[in-house]
Design an enzyme around this catalytic site. Structure first.
Site, PDB file in Angstrom:
ATOM      1  N   CYS A  90       0.467  -1.147  -0.343  1.00 25.74           N
ATOM      2  CA  CYS A  90       0.052  -0.045  -0.079  1.00 25.74           C
ATOM      3  C   CYS A  90       1.457   1.256  -0.119  1.00 25.74           C
ATOM      4  O   CYS A  90       2.233   0.805   0.549  1.00 25.74           O
ATOM      5  CB  CYS A  90      -1.249  -0.105   0.866  1.00 25.74           C
ATOM      6  SG  CYS A  90      -2.232   1.448   1.701  1.00 25.74           S
ATOM      7  N   CYS A 136      -2.255  -0.750   9.250  1.00 26.82           N
ATOM      8  CA  CYS A 136      -1.911  -1.848   9.603  1.00 26.82           C
ATOM      9  C   CYS A 136       0.309  -1.335   9.389  1.00 26.82           C
ATOM     10  O   CYS A 136       0.790  -0.341   9.133  1.00 26.82           O
ATOM     11  CB  CYS A 136      -0.681  -1.965   7.815  1.00 26.82           C
ATOM     12  SG  CYS A 136      -2.925  -2.110   6.980  1.00 26.82           S
ATOM     13  N   CYS A 184      -7.120   0.672  -0.087  1.00 26.47           N
ATOM     14  CA  CYS A 184      -6.915   0.281   0.563  1.00 26.47           C
ATOM     15  C   CYS A 184      -6.751  -1.115   1.077  1.00 26.47           C
ATOM     16  O   CYS A 184      -7.672  -1.591  -0.281  1.00 26.47           O
ATOM     17  CB  CYS A 184      -7.993   0.486   1.908  1.00 26.47           C
ATOM     18  SG  CYS A 184      -8.288  -0.692   3.776  1.00 26.47           S
ATOM     19  N   GLN A 203     -18.146  -9.446  13.577  1.00 29.20           N
ATOM     20  CA  GLN A 203     -16.610  -9.999  13.165  1.00 29.20           C
ATOM     21  C   GLN A 203     -16.558  -9.392  11.843  1.00 29.20           C
ATOM     22  O   GLN A 203     -16.490  -9.257  10.896  1.00 29.20           O
ATOM     23  CB  GLN A 203     -16.717 -11.276  12.744  1.00 29.20           C
ATOM     24  CG  GLN A 203     -16.856 -12.843  14.533  1.00 29.20           C
ATOM     25  CD  GLN A 203     -15.843 -12.238  15.325  1.00 29.20           C
ATOM     26  OE1 GLN A 203     -14.867 -12.157  15.471  1.00 29.20           O
ATOM     27  NE2 GLN A 203     -16.583 -12.174  16.950  1.00 29.20           N
ATOM     28  N   ASP A 261     -17.674 -14.544  25.097  1.00 27.83           N
ATOM     29  CA  ASP A 261     -16.390 -14.110  23.589  1.00 27.83           C
ATOM     30  C   ASP A 261     -16.838 -12.123  24.223  1.00 27.83           C
ATOM     31  O   ASP A 261     -17.215 -11.464  23.968  1.00 27.83           O
ATOM     32  CB  ASP A 261     -17.172 -13.711  22.547  1.00 27.83           C
ATOM     33  CG  ASP A 261     -16.748 -13.094  21.485  1.00 27.83           C
ATOM     34  OD1 ASP A 261     -15.874 -12.930  22.087  1.00 27.83           O
ATOM     35  OD2 ASP A 261     -16.741 -13.252  20.370  1.00 27.83           O
ATOM     36  N   CYS A 288      -9.947 -11.575  22.099  1.00 25.92           N
ATOM     37  CA  CYS A 288      -9.297 -10.877  20.861  1.00 25.92           C
ATOM     38  C   CYS A 288      -7.827 -10.357  21.411  1.00 25.92           C
ATOM     39  O   CYS A 288      -7.307  -9.043  21.608  1.00 25.92           O
ATOM     40  CB  CYS A 288     -10.310  -9.791  20.394  1.00 25.92           C
ATOM     41  SG  CYS A 288     -10.545  -8.116  21.428  1.00 25.92           S
TER      42      CYS A 288
END
Length: 407
Positions: A61, A70, A144, A243, A338, A364
């Site tokens: 990118c 990122c 992106c 998600q 979760d 996560c």
């Protein structure tokens, strides 16, 4: 300029640099690399690579060096996969929790169906994108490689929405979800809705063929932004959590189903809009517990509109302050949990004392997941299967799902 050697990556993806000045953090580096740069407050903001790693690749990118979305695009896929596996296993080992080698699941490029963008109106138009690393500056996106192409293609229209409704003095947050019905956009922090703004937004929603445009709680719905959850179709609350990729959701759901197979009564804790509840209801009765009323209302409506599912009950409850007690949990054959990034220590303590034999934990955050796993391990639970699900390509984030059995 000082010279440094990168010892390893920390769990947030920055390199741990060793040099004459001691230790410092450096972004966009890899283990074993020799770099040059000055450390200020323990951070080398702009390292220059002197000896690159064999795992270094050319970033895809054009925004990579500036955008904070990122941070690992300079690393090979093989390196990233092994590093994420090690992060999870190291966190478990630090808590003294044993686990089998994890299965690895990866989402493909351009599969991110939910993105939270930041926008700001300028003299010449608007900026829309992600923040620069450790900065309030918005990197205006032209491309992106992680977002779904439909979201990327809509960026010019979304900028016009920012121009129409953002003030020059404040930043807006824009949650964009791509689903079968099209884009579902929720904006927060915009100017008050007035008749002229309503007409402008309605015209933009029509032009962009948006399924829904929600402006600080006031919705312009052109068609229901339905999302499939098993046999059901859910209309999520505006800006709802789900998600990040369909592939990631499918991998998590497959692991959850396998862990609770054969159970006839399941409790789903932190159930959200029904990611696990509704598919599991094809085979078992499910009690869904969630701290927010709106997601549970969406889940319940979807269940009632879906014939053939087993009974689903819902309960609004703050599980951090008022966890389900061991006697309440013991009414079920299996538990799905979760929790948010902070983990669920209070709830895990009750689960550990419940006697429910089968549990599947989704997380996560490797650190809080491992702390929660230690509570269960001390009560006799063992991790029988572990999976690492990478829905966040080129970032340090990782999803974990573990099947645990009371031995």
């Amino acid at each position: 300029m000082s010279r440094w050697r990168i010892e390893r990556l920390g769990r947030k993806g920055d390199g741990i640099a060793i040099g004459d000045q001691g230790r410092a953090l450096a972004p966009l580096v890899l283990p074993g690399e020799e770099i040059e740069g000055e450390a200020i407050d323990g951070r080398i903001a702009a390292p220059r690579i002197l000896t690159p790693s064999g795992d270094r690749v050319r970033p895809l990118c054009a925004h990579y060096r500036a955008c904070g979305g990122c941070s690992l695009m300079h690393a090979s896929d093989g390196f990233t996969a092994e590093w994420k596996r090690q992060v999870v296993m190291a966190a478990l080992a630090a808590q003294g929790v044993e686990a089998p080698a994890p299965e690895l699941h990866f989402s493909p490029l351009r599969s991110r169906r939910r993105a939270v963008l930041s926008g700001r109106r300028t003299k010449k138009g608007a900026l829309l994108g992600f923040h620069a690393r450790a900065s309030e500056v918005i990197v205006d996106l032209a491309e992106c490689h992680v977002m779904h192409p439909a979201i990327t293609a809509a960026l010019p229209l979304l900028r016009r929405i920012v121009v129409a409704g953002a003030s020059r003095s404040a930043e807006v947050s824009m949650t964009v979800i791509h689903g079968p019905a099209g884009l579902d956009v929720a904006v927060r922090g915009g100017k008050p809705m007035e008749p002229a703004l309503f007409q402008t937004l309605a015209a933009l929603a029509e032009e962009g063929d948006l399924a829904r445009l929600d402006w600080d709680g006031q919705s312009l719905t052109r068609r229901p932004p339905l999302l499939p959850m098993g046999r059901a179709q859910v209309v999520p609350p505006p800006g709802a959590f789900l998600q990040a990729t369909p592939e990631g959701e499918a991998a998590l759901l497959s692991e959850v189903r396998a862990a609770v197979a054969g159970a006839s009564r399941i409790v789903d804790l932190f159930a959200g809009i029904g990611t696990f509840t509704l598919p599991l209801a094809a085979e078992a009765e499910v009690h869904a517990v969630e701290g927010l009323a709106a997601p549970l209302a969406a889940l319940d409506s979807a269940w009632r509109a879906s014939p053939g599912l087993r009974r689903v009950t819902t309960e609004v409850r703050d599980l951090a302050r008022r966890p389900l007690l061991r006697d309440e949990l013991a009414r079920h054959d299996a538990i799905v949990i979760d929790p948010p990034r902070a983990g669920a220590a209070a709830q895990m303590t009750e689960i550990a004392a419940s006697g429910v034999r089968h549990l599947v934990s989704v997380s996560c955050d490797p650190v809080t997941f491992s702390g929660d796993a230690r509570i269960l391990s001390e009560a006799g639970y063992r991790i029988t299967r572990l999976a690492v699900v990478d829905q966040f390509r080129f970032s340090p984030h990782v999803e974990i799902v573990a099947a645990l059995t009371l031995c």
